[in-house]
Design a protein around this motif. Structure first.
Motif, PDB file in Angstrom:
ATOM      1  N   GLU A   1       0.752  -1.082   0.020  1.00 49.45           N
ATOM      2  CA  GLU A   1      -0.003   0.112  -0.047  1.00 49.45           C
ATOM      3  C   GLU A   1       0.841   1.135   0.041  1.00 49.45           C
ATOM      4  O   GLU A   1       0.531   2.239  -0.662  1.00 49.45           O
ATOM      5  N   GLU A   2       1.749   1.246   0.754  1.00 48.82           N
ATOM      6  CA  GLU A   2       2.881   2.102   0.933  1.00 48.82           C
ATOM      7  C   GLU A   2       4.258   1.892   1.714  1.00 48.82           C
ATOM      8  O   GLU A   2       4.268   1.003   2.382  1.00 48.82           O
ATOM      9  N   LEU A   3       5.314   2.625   1.108  1.00 44.15           N
ATOM     10  CA  LEU A   3       6.361   2.081   1.765  1.00 44.15           C
ATOM     11  C   LEU A   3       6.669   1.897   3.231  1.00 44.15           C
ATOM     12  O   LEU A   3       7.032   1.099   3.978  1.00 44.15           O
ATOM     13  N   GLU A   4       6.089   3.193   3.976  1.00 42.63           N
ATOM     14  CA  GLU A   4       6.047   3.139   5.344  1.00 42.63           C
ATOM     15  C   GLU A   4       5.285   2.121   6.191  1.00 42.63           C
ATOM     16  O   GLU A   4       5.730   1.411   7.056  1.00 42.63           O
ATOM     17  N   LEU A   5       4.159   1.691   5.425  1.00 40.82           N
ATOM     18  CA  LEU A   5       3.409   0.646   5.962  1.00 40.82           C
ATOM     19  C   LEU A   5       4.148  -0.807   6.043  1.00 40.82           C
ATOM     20  O   LEU A   5       4.599  -1.625   6.894  1.00 40.82           O
ATOM     21  N   GLY A   6       4.843  -1.131   4.883  1.00 43.87           N
ATOM     22  CA  GLY A   6       5.644  -2.184   4.671  1.00 43.87           C
ATOM     23  C   GLY A   6       6.944  -2.247   5.471  1.00 43.87           C
ATOM     24  O   GLY A   6       7.076  -3.308   6.068  1.00 43.87           O
ATOM     25  N   LEU A   7       7.412  -1.136   5.734  1.00 43.16           N
ATOM     26  CA  LEU A   7       8.698  -1.085   6.561  1.00 43.16           C
ATOM     27  C   LEU A   7       8.128  -1.214   8.234  1.00 43.16           C
ATOM     28  O   LEU A   7       8.773  -2.073   8.672  1.00 43.16           O
ATOM     29  N   ARG A   8       7.200  -0.709   8.473  1.00 43.02           N
ATOM     30  CA  ARG A   8       6.559  -1.068   9.879  1.00 43.02           C
ATOM     31  C   ARG A   8       6.097  -2.430   9.998  1.00 43.02           C
ATOM     32  O   ARG A   8       6.749  -2.847  11.222  1.00 43.02           O
ATOM     33  N   VAL A   9       5.539  -2.923   9.165  1.00 42.07           N
ATOM     34  CA  VAL A   9       5.098  -4.432   9.430  1.00 42.07           C
ATOM     35  C   VAL A   9       6.463  -5.418   9.363  1.00 42.07           C
ATOM     36  O   VAL A   9       6.448  -6.307  10.195  1.00 42.07           O
ATOM     37  N   ALA A  10       7.369  -5.213   8.560  1.00 39.64           N
ATOM     38  CA  ALA A  10       8.640  -5.926   8.341  1.00 39.64           C
ATOM     39  C   ALA A  10       9.268  -5.784   9.763  1.00 39.64           C
ATOM     40  O   ALA A  10       9.839  -6.788  10.296  1.00 39.64           O
ATOM     41  N   GLU A  11       9.615  -4.735  10.413  1.00 47.71           N
ATOM     42  CA  GLU A  11      10.250  -4.404  11.436  1.00 47.71           C
ATOM     43  C   GLU A  11       9.674  -5.146  12.561  1.00 47.71           C
ATOM     44  O   GLU A  11      10.284  -5.750  13.539  1.00 47.71           O
ATOM     45  N   ARG A  12       8.253  -5.073  12.745  1.00 44.49           N
ATOM     46  CA  ARG A  12       7.489  -6.118  13.572  1.00 44.49           C
ATOM     47  C   ARG A  12       7.627  -7.491  13.434  1.00 44.49           C
ATOM     48  O   ARG A  12       7.855  -8.264  14.261  1.00 44.49           O
ATOM     49  N   LEU A  13       7.653  -7.947  12.124  1.00 42.13           N
ATOM     50  CA  LEU A  13       8.076  -9.125  11.957  1.00 42.13           C
ATOM     51  C   LEU A  13       9.271  -9.830  12.432  1.00 42.13           C
ATOM     52  O   LEU A  13       9.408 -11.036  12.778  1.00 42.13           O
ATOM     53  N   ALA A  14      10.414  -8.968  12.080  1.00 45.89           N
ATOM     54  CA  ALA A  14      11.924  -9.223  12.475  1.00 45.89           C
ATOM     55  C   ALA A  14      11.741  -9.397  14.047  1.00 45.89           C
ATOM     56  O   ALA A  14      12.583 -10.175  14.394  1.00 45.89           O
ATOM     57  N   ALA A  15      10.972  -8.473  14.863  1.00 48.26           N
ATOM     58  CA  ALA A  15      11.014  -8.721  16.079  1.00 48.26           C
ATOM     59  C   ALA A  15      10.398 -10.002  16.602  1.00 48.26           C
ATOM     60  O   ALA A  15      10.904 -10.543  17.779  1.00 48.26           O
ATOM     61  N   ILE A  16       9.372 -10.275  15.971  1.00 47.16           N
ATOM     62  CA  ILE A  16       8.675 -11.586  16.212  1.00 47.16           C
ATOM     63  C   ILE A  16       9.703 -12.801  15.753  1.00 47.16           C
ATOM     64  O   ILE A  16       9.688 -13.731  16.763  1.00 47.16           O
ATOM     65  N   GLN A  17      10.213 -12.768  14.852  1.00 46.95           N
ATOM     66  CA  GLN A  17      11.211 -13.959  14.536  1.00 46.95           C
ATOM     67  C   GLN A  17      12.185 -13.944  15.531  1.00 46.95           C
ATOM     68  O   GLN A  17      12.724 -14.977  15.942  1.00 46.95           O
ATOM     69  N   ASP A  18      12.724 -13.047  15.864  1.00 45.26           N
ATOM     70  CA  ASP A  18      13.915 -12.911  16.875  1.00 45.26           C
ATOM     71  C   ASP A  18      13.298 -13.556  18.292  1.00 45.26           C
ATOM     72  O   ASP A  18      13.962 -14.511  19.072  1.00 45.26           O
ATOM     73  N   GLU A  19      12.086 -13.131  18.672  1.00 40.85           N
ATOM     74  CA  GLU A  19      11.435 -13.469  19.846  1.00 40.85           C
ATOM     75  C   GLU A  19      11.091 -15.080  19.849  1.00 40.85           C
ATOM     76  O   GLU A  19      11.148 -16.023  20.860  1.00 40.85           O
ATOM     77  N   LEU A  20      10.633 -15.613  18.881  1.00 41.46           N
ATOM     78  CA  LEU A  20       9.920 -16.923  18.682  1.00 41.46           C
ATOM     79  C   LEU A  20      11.092 -17.890  18.033  1.00 41.46           C
ATOM     80  O   LEU A  20      10.612 -19.028  18.550  1.00 41.46           O
ATOM     81  N   GLY A  21      11.794 -17.318  17.330  1.00 38.51           N
ATOM     82  CA  GLY A  21      12.822 -18.311  16.690  1.00 38.51           C
ATOM     83  C   GLY A  21      11.990 -19.071  15.547  1.00 38.51           C
ATOM     84  O   GLY A  21      12.631 -20.160  14.944  1.00 38.51           O
ATOM     85  N   ILE A  22      11.019 -18.350  14.939  1.00 40.50           N
ATOM     86  CA  ILE A  22      10.318 -19.207  13.799  1.00 40.50           C
ATOM     87  C   ILE A  22      10.810 -18.611  12.491  1.00 40.50           C
ATOM     88  O   ILE A  22      10.778 -17.078  12.618  1.00 40.50           O
ATOM     89  N   PRO A  23      11.448 -18.997  11.477  1.00 38.89           N
ATOM     90  CA  PRO A  23      11.868 -18.306  10.249  1.00 38.89           C
ATOM     91  C   PRO A  23      10.535 -17.523   9.700  1.00 38.89           C
ATOM     92  O   PRO A  23       9.603 -18.206   9.446  1.00 38.89           O
ATOM     93  N   LEU A  24      10.416 -16.363   9.105  1.00 34.21           N
ATOM     94  CA  LEU A  24       9.743 -15.578   8.541  1.00 34.21           C
ATOM     95  C   LEU A  24      10.172 -15.059   7.323  1.00 34.21           C
ATOM     96  O   LEU A  24      11.403 -14.723   7.104  1.00 34.21           O
ATOM     97  N   VAL A  25       9.272 -14.913   6.342  1.00 32.70           N
ATOM     98  CA  VAL A  25       9.433 -14.498   5.221  1.00 32.70           C
ATOM     99  C   VAL A  25       8.539 -13.441   4.913  1.00 32.70           C
ATOM    100  O   VAL A  25       7.107 -13.517   4.915  1.00 32.70           O
ATOM    101  N   PHE A  26       8.886 -11.932   4.519  1.00 31.82           N
ATOM    102  CA  PHE A  26       7.927 -11.002   4.472  1.00 31.82           C
ATOM    103  C   PHE A  26       7.220 -11.065   2.750  1.00 31.82           C
ATOM    104  O   PHE A  26       8.014 -11.363   2.116  1.00 31.82           O
ATOM    105  N   LYS A  27       5.802 -11.054   2.981  1.00 33.79           N
ATOM    106  CA  LYS A  27       5.156 -11.195   1.800  1.00 33.79           C
ATOM    107  C   LYS A  27       4.441  -9.789   1.507  1.00 33.79           C
ATOM    108  O   LYS A  27       3.735  -9.320   2.329  1.00 33.79           O
ATOM    109  N   SER A  28       4.549  -9.405   0.262  1.00 39.28           N
ATOM    110  CA  SER A  28       3.668  -8.570  -0.317  1.00 39.28           C
ATOM    111  C   SER A  28       3.499  -8.027  -1.720  1.00 39.28           C
ATOM    112  O   SER A  28       4.710  -8.562  -2.226  1.00 39.28           O
ATOM    113  N   SER A  29       2.435  -7.669  -2.133  1.00 43.43           N
ATOM    114  CA  SER A  29       2.525  -7.773  -3.696  1.00 43.43           C
ATOM    115  C   SER A  29       2.541  -6.571  -4.474  1.00 43.43           C
ATOM    116  O   SER A  29       1.910  -5.448  -3.917  1.00 43.43           O
TER     117      SER A  29
END
Length: 271
Positions: free
Chosen positions: A25-53
């Motif tokens: 939708e917009e770059l800032e939204l993508g960056l914000r979501v990806a930053e949260r995903l990276a933190a969740i990956q570090d916390e839970l130890g589950i490999p995450l792949v960022f997806k958006s079209s």
């Protein structure tokens, strides 16, 4: 940053997740979501792949939001990848998109409606990237063996197959969990798309509806059935998302849902 070869190796031995907003939708939204995903990956130890079209070419209405387009979308995905350290996946819709998208994305995704397009599959396979193919709503899971044969003929060495529900009458989908081991019998990992499986295609006339309250139920069932990965579209505010909001999971709910999925995997499969 996890490389494509390391990511594929991980996908064979541990649960991973493909996660992100339906469309860029917009770059800032993508960056914000990806930053949260990276933190969740570090916390839970589950490999995450960022997806958006970068382009949603099969929207219900000609007036529907599609995304920023190829050039801008790839620029945004590159910035998201560099900022978050996460690998990225995005859809391609035409053979000529495969090579430029592969210069940025670690995984090329083939949309369900295009899963039998031979030239598209061959072009994706030739890039050497992981290719994730969504099983068409109109295909039986054993029919994906023909899709795999095309990818392998094109030189594909890293393939994921994704279940995303089957057409069940009009404007509805149903999931047959037998598809997971059936697709795994091809020799490649199987992913379960928990958010598109609760979609109601075209259910709101000029757009699709969805039943996000069942995302967790189906995701847990798929993990119990032995899927290798989970696909979840998430958004900070799903009710106001520009694409697939009704079937998207709230970003704030993601960590809790992933914890439950990891617990199911541990309980059923021991890892």
């Amino acid at each position: 940053m996890t490389g494509a070869s390391d990511l594929f190796s991980l996908s064979r031995r541990s649960l991973f997740a493909i996660v992100g907003p339906c469309a860029l939708e917009e770059l800032e939204l993508g960056l914000r979501v990806a930053e949260r995903l990276a933190a969740i990956q570090d916390e839970l130890g589950i490999p995450l792949v960022f997806k958006s079209s970068f382009d949603k070419a099969n929207r219900s209405s000609v007036d529907s939001f599609r995304g920023p387009g190829l050039q801008t979308g790839l620029e945004w995905l590159q910035r998201i990848k560099e900022a978050s350290g996460l690998p990225v996946v995005t859809d391609i819709h035409a053979p000529e998109q495969a090579r430029p998208v592969a210069d940025v994305a670690d995984v090329l995704q083939i949309p369900a409606f295009l899963c039998r397009q031979t030239d598209l599959l061959l072009a994706a396979a030739k890039t050497g990237r992981i290719v994730n193919v969504k099983k068409g709503q109109f295909l039986a899971p054993w029919d994906m063996a023909n899709v795999v044969a095309k990818l392998e003929a094109g030189g594909g060495e890293s393939i994921w197959l994704t279940e995303r529900g089957s057409s069940f009458g009009y404007n509805n989908l149903v999931v047959d969990m037998r598809s997971i081991p059936i697709m795994q019998d091809t020799g490649w990992p199987a992913v379960f798309d928990a958010t598109h499986s609760v979609q109601l295609p075209g259910g709101q006339g000029t757009r699709s509806g969805g039943q996000r309250q069942f995302v967790g139920t189906l995701a847990r069932a798929a993990v119990a059935a032995g899927c290798n990965g989970i696909f979840l579209e998430v958004h900070p505010d799903p009710d106001h998302a520009l694409c697939d909001g009704p079937n998207s999971l709230a970003l704030d709910a993601l960590a809790g849902e992933l914890r439950r999925l990891l617990a199911v995997r541990e309980a059923v499969h021991g890892n």
